[in-house]
Write a protein that holds these residues in place. Structure first.
Motif, mmCIF file in Angstrom:
data_model
loop_
_atom_site.group_PDB
_atom_site.id
_atom_site.type_symbol
_atom_site.label_atom_id
_atom_site.label_comp_id
_atom_site.label_asym_id
_atom_site.label_seq_id
_atom_site.Cartn_x
_atom_site.Cartn_y
_atom_site.Cartn_z
ATOM 1 N N LEU A 43 30.936 31.010 41.080
ATOM 2 C CA LEU A 43 32.150 30.938 42.032
ATOM 3 C C LEU A 43 32.247 32.725 42.419
ATOM 4 C CD1 LEU A 43 34.509 28.732 39.978
ATOM 5 C CD2 LEU A 43 34.152 28.605 42.523
ATOM 6 N N ASN A 44 32.073 33.337 41.261
ATOM 7 C CA ASN A 44 32.226 35.030 41.678
ATOM 8 C C ASN A 44 31.112 35.136 42.803
ATOM 9 O OD1 ASN A 44 32.908 37.645 40.865
ATOM 10 N ND2 ASN A 44 30.854 37.853 40.181
ATOM 11 N N LEU A 45 29.920 34.845 42.559
ATOM 12 C CA LEU A 45 28.852 34.953 43.852
ATOM 13 C C LEU A 45 29.457 34.655 45.091
ATOM 14 C CD1 LEU A 45 26.026 36.069 44.406
ATOM 15 C CD2 LEU A 45 25.139 33.791 43.825
ATOM 16 N N LEU A 46 29.859 33.366 45.390
ATOM 17 C CA LEU A 46 30.232 32.964 46.645
ATOM 18 C C LEU A 46 31.606 33.008 47.069
ATOM 19 C CD1 LEU A 46 28.804 29.115 45.965
ATOM 20 C CD2 LEU A 46 27.745 31.361 47.095
ATOM 21 N N LYS A 47 32.475 33.174 46.115
ATOM 22 C CA LYS A 47 33.881 33.663 47.003
ATOM 23 C C LYS A 47 34.139 35.166 47.184
ATOM 24 C CE LYS A 47 37.696 31.433 45.185
ATOM 25 N NZ LYS A 47 38.072 30.649 46.197
ATOM 26 N N LYS A 48 35.036 35.204 48.329
ATOM 27 C CA LYS A 48 35.453 36.645 48.548
ATOM 28 C C LYS A 48 36.733 36.941 47.786
ATOM 29 C CE LYS A 48 33.298 35.946 53.115
ATOM 30 N NZ LYS A 48 33.718 35.805 54.618
ATOM 31 N N GLU A 49 37.045 38.073 47.790
ATOM 32 C CA GLU A 49 38.195 38.508 47.147
ATOM 33 C C GLU A 49 39.302 38.037 48.028
ATOM 34 O OE1 GLU A 49 38.573 42.850 46.251
ATOM 35 O OE2 GLU A 49 36.972 42.827 45.165
ATOM 36 N N THR A 50 40.430 37.634 47.312
ATOM 37 C CA THR A 50 41.380 37.075 48.242
ATOM 38 C C THR A 50 42.662 38.263 48.406
ATOM 39 O OG1 THR A 50 41.495 35.152 46.987
ATOM 40 C CG2 THR A 50 43.596 35.605 47.944
ATOM 41 N N ASP A 106 39.269 25.546 49.026
ATOM 42 C CA ASP A 106 37.927 26.073 49.307
ATOM 43 C C ASP A 106 36.856 25.222 48.799
ATOM 44 O OD1 ASP A 106 36.025 27.872 50.044
ATOM 45 O OD2 ASP A 106 36.529 29.426 48.362
ATOM 46 N N PRO A 107 36.658 23.929 49.745
ATOM 47 C CA PRO A 107 35.683 23.263 49.118
ATOM 48 C C PRO A 107 34.192 23.778 49.379
ATOM 49 C CG PRO A 107 36.642 22.485 51.445
ATOM 50 C CD PRO A 107 37.541 23.728 50.854
ATOM 51 N N ALA A 108 34.006 24.384 50.342
ATOM 52 C CA ALA A 108 32.620 24.962 50.542
ATOM 53 C C ALA A 108 32.167 25.719 49.566
ATOM 54 C CB ALA A 108 32.624 25.837 51.966
ATOM 55 N N ARG A 109 33.035 26.349 49.005
ATOM 56 C CA ARG A 109 32.514 27.538 47.710
ATOM 57 C C ARG A 109 32.529 26.846 46.292
ATOM 58 N NH1 ARG A 109 34.774 30.317 51.677
ATOM 59 N NH2 ARG A 109 33.397 31.844 52.502
ATOM 60 N N VAL A 110 33.957 26.091 46.154
ATOM 61 C CA VAL A 110 34.009 25.517 44.822
ATOM 62 C C VAL A 110 33.384 24.243 44.543
ATOM 63 C CG1 VAL A 110 35.843 24.389 43.463
ATOM 64 C CG2 VAL A 110 36.522 26.456 44.925
#
Length: 637
Positions: free
Chosen positions: A628-635, A568-572
């Protein structure tokens, strides 16, 4: 032509176990390895088991039908041999196969096994594709009877027609034309079993087939452009890289090699119905990575990244081991390794010589050597090492080492194509003479006269720019260096920052390297914390990797964050860059210093303002996790 070698020349009474005592997979492997050792066939049991397990990690050698053929090609073997063991009760050898294995053939090939030996080992795998023959093996009462059955079957195969057309004798129809490629990492068993299984089933179904095998002895029965063009579909059953671009525009079915053995009929029917996508070429196939027989996931990593990571991963032990040894030497005093300094200590000098003079001196050559070997296999290693050494000695540094690795690798690839038309009798001089001679010369010439000086100047210019910025605003410098450390996490930008830190240490400025090391610890620690606090944002596999990332981050192994970034490069990457920038900036703000050319918990005793240094790392870690919590969606699993 050399003397013909038969299966019974390799499988002897002293390597046969008529009734195994083993009850598990590992016990089977141990018992067969012990039998080979007792018979004087091995020089190193531990190494043999290591190589056997390495092959198993690529995909179980349990092939169904009650058979397992663990195998390895290694210097641990004294002479090519086969060990056999029979378990009447059966043993669970492959977790994906519900059927227990009863017949176990362990193939032990020497690292330099000649073509005759390899073909004989491959012949055994072909013999085992006969249902009646396998059944007969379970009914023998003595070793002599067992060997007699092997000899009889081998004679039958040598005396028969080995046509590969696969045309049905019943119908004679050739309406369906299929081409296939089989390959396994060692190329001495599964390659040929899959080929025979496909040919046998094709004959039963009335299909015409030609199978190319990519074994230890090289490519056999190579497919021609005309045969590929005429084929209804292509089947690639492989666990290693094969030539794929020739199949562009064809219906292509790609599976692990074991699938070619177990499900030959299903693959052929799928090919006949053309129930598969068209291969587009351009490296879109999973042949761009080493397959796992337990997974059919396609690799999305470009070849550049794969080659680069091969170099980085092999260089890393030199960085970690050498850096920690250097850090320990500083505990005796910053200049304790200098015989002319009043604080001189012979132990500190010993540690410095080992860490700096040996381990760190090998970093760039190893980086370049393994990049080159990833591209061109073993022939690329020596030119890559030489090019890397030139980069290290000329001041071209890590960037020069990267260029040397890719230059050497593709130079040898070009040489392989150039000498492809040489007579077969001259094959032996390619890896021992032509590739090292010309590869080293061409790589060395270009590095010395084209690459080294400009890259060294570029490195110097980068260092001067950063140093001038540091004099004006240390915090901004720390932020920039921190972001660089997290941008590619072990790649060229990361290494440019690292190199700058080492250079500043040599100039007596210990502030920048402290910021760099703090920033390098932050990405894996931040990701580890995020997998703990925000579990729903990560897969089960990532959460498990997060546990390891705590340890790797604490020991300054930034590369532990790469799997997360690749997924997940765009968020990590933005999250880790911000967190590392905060850690680097705070370290410079607090005036933390680090004279050791490494990071992690091991160097804390020599860190200036260690308490505030830890605060910098913890704050950067928290920033990374919450971003990361702000940018990533739940999996969704």
């Amino acid at each position: 032509m050399g003397q013909e070698i038969r299966v019974i020349d390799l499988l002897k009474a002293d390597t046969i176990i008529m009734r195994l005592s083993a009850t598990s997979k590992e016990e089977v492997l141990d018992e067969l390895i012990e039998k080979l050792a007792e018979a004087g066939r091995l020089r190193d049991k531990a190494e043999m088991k290591k190589q056997i397990l390495a092959r198993e990690a690529l995909g179980s050698t349990g092939i169904g039908e009650g058979i397992a053929i663990p195998h390895a090609k290694t210097a641990a073997v004294i002479t090519p041999s086969i060990a056999f063991g029979y378990s009447p009760e059966g043993i669970d050898f492959d977790s994906l196969d519900k059927q227990k294995a009863h017949l176990f053939f362990m193939i032990a090939a020497t690292e330099d096994a000649n073509q005759a030996h390899l073909e004989t080992l491959a012949l055994l795998s072909q013999m085992l594709m006969d249902d009646d023959f396998r059944r007969s093996l379970t009914e023998v009462k003595s070793k002599e009877e067992f060997l007699e059955l092997i000899a009889k079957k081998e004679q039958e195969i040598h005396g028969g027609d080995e046509s590969v057309s696969g045309t049905s004798e019943k119908t004679g129809t050739q309406a369906v034309k299929i081409v296939a490629v089989t390959a396994c990492p060692t190329g001495i068993a599964h390659t040929y079993m899959a080929a025979d299984s496909l040919k046998k089933k094709a004959a039963e179904l009335g299909f015409q087939i030609k199978v190319e095998t990519n074994g230890s002895g090289g490519v056999k029965n190579k497919l021609t452009p005309e045969e590929i063009a005429e084929a209804t579909a292509v089947i690639v059953a492989a666990d290693k890289q094969v030539e794929m671009e020739r199949f562009a525009g064809k219906i292509l079915i790609e599976v692990p090699v074991a699938e070619g053995i177990r499900n030959a009929e299903g693959l052929l029917q799928q090919a006949a119905s053309q129930n598969a996508p068209v291969y587009q070429g351009g490296g879109t196939s999973s042949q761009d990575k080493l397959h796992s027989a337990k997974s059919e996931n396609k690799s999305k990593q470009p070849a550049f990244y794969k080659h680069l990571m091969n170099g980085v991963s092999n260089m890393l032990p030199f960085v970690v081991g050498g850096g920690i040894i250097i850090a320990i030497s500083f505990m005796f005093g910053i200049h304790a390794s200098d015989p002319n300094d009043p604080t001189f200590n012979p132990i500190a000098k010993l540690l410095s010589d080992i860490g700096s003079g040996a381990a760190f001196a090998l970093m760039i050559p190893v980086l370049a050597g393994f990049i080159a070997s990833s591209i061109a296999d073993r022939p690329g290693f020596a030119p890559g090492m030489v090019g890397g050494l030139i980069a290290a000695q000329s001041g071209a540094g890590f960037l020069g080492g990267l260029i040397a690795g890719f230059l050497a690798g593709y130079t040898v690839v070009g040489l392989k194509k150039l000498f492809a038309g040489l007579p077969t009798s001259l094959e032996g001089i390619k890896p021992t003479l032509l590739y090292p001679l010309l590869g080293i010369f061409i790589t060395g010439f270009i590095m010395l006269y084209v690459v080294a000086e400009p890259v060294a100047l570029a490195n110097t210019a980068l260092g001067n720019w950063l140093e001038n910025m540091g004099q004006g605003n240390a915090v901004i410098l720390g932020i920039i260096l921190g972001a660089m450390m997290a941008f590619d996490m072990g790649g060229p930008v990361n290494k440019a920052a690292f190199t700058f830190g080492i250079m500043m240490i040599s100039n007596g400025n210990y502030l920048p390297h402290a910021a760099i090391m703090a920033a390098g610890m932050t990405p894996p620690l931040g990701l580890a914390l995020a997998t703990t606090l925000f579990r729903k944002k990560f897969t089960a596999e990532e959460r498990q990797a997060g546990k390891t990332a705590y340890i790797l981050g604490a020991t300054f192994i930034t590369e532990a964050a790469i799997p997360f970034a690749a997924a997940d490069p765009a968020r990590v990457i933005p999250s880790t860059m911000v967190g590392s920038a905060v850690a680097g900036g705070l370290s410079m703000f607090f005036g933390c210093t680090l004279p050791a050319p490494h990071g992690g918990i091991f160097v804390l005793p020599v860190v200036g303002s260690a308490g505030l240094y830890i605060v910098s790392i913890l704050v950067g870690t928290a920033v990374t996790a919450f971003m990361l919590n702000l940018l990533k969606k739940e999996t969704v699993e």
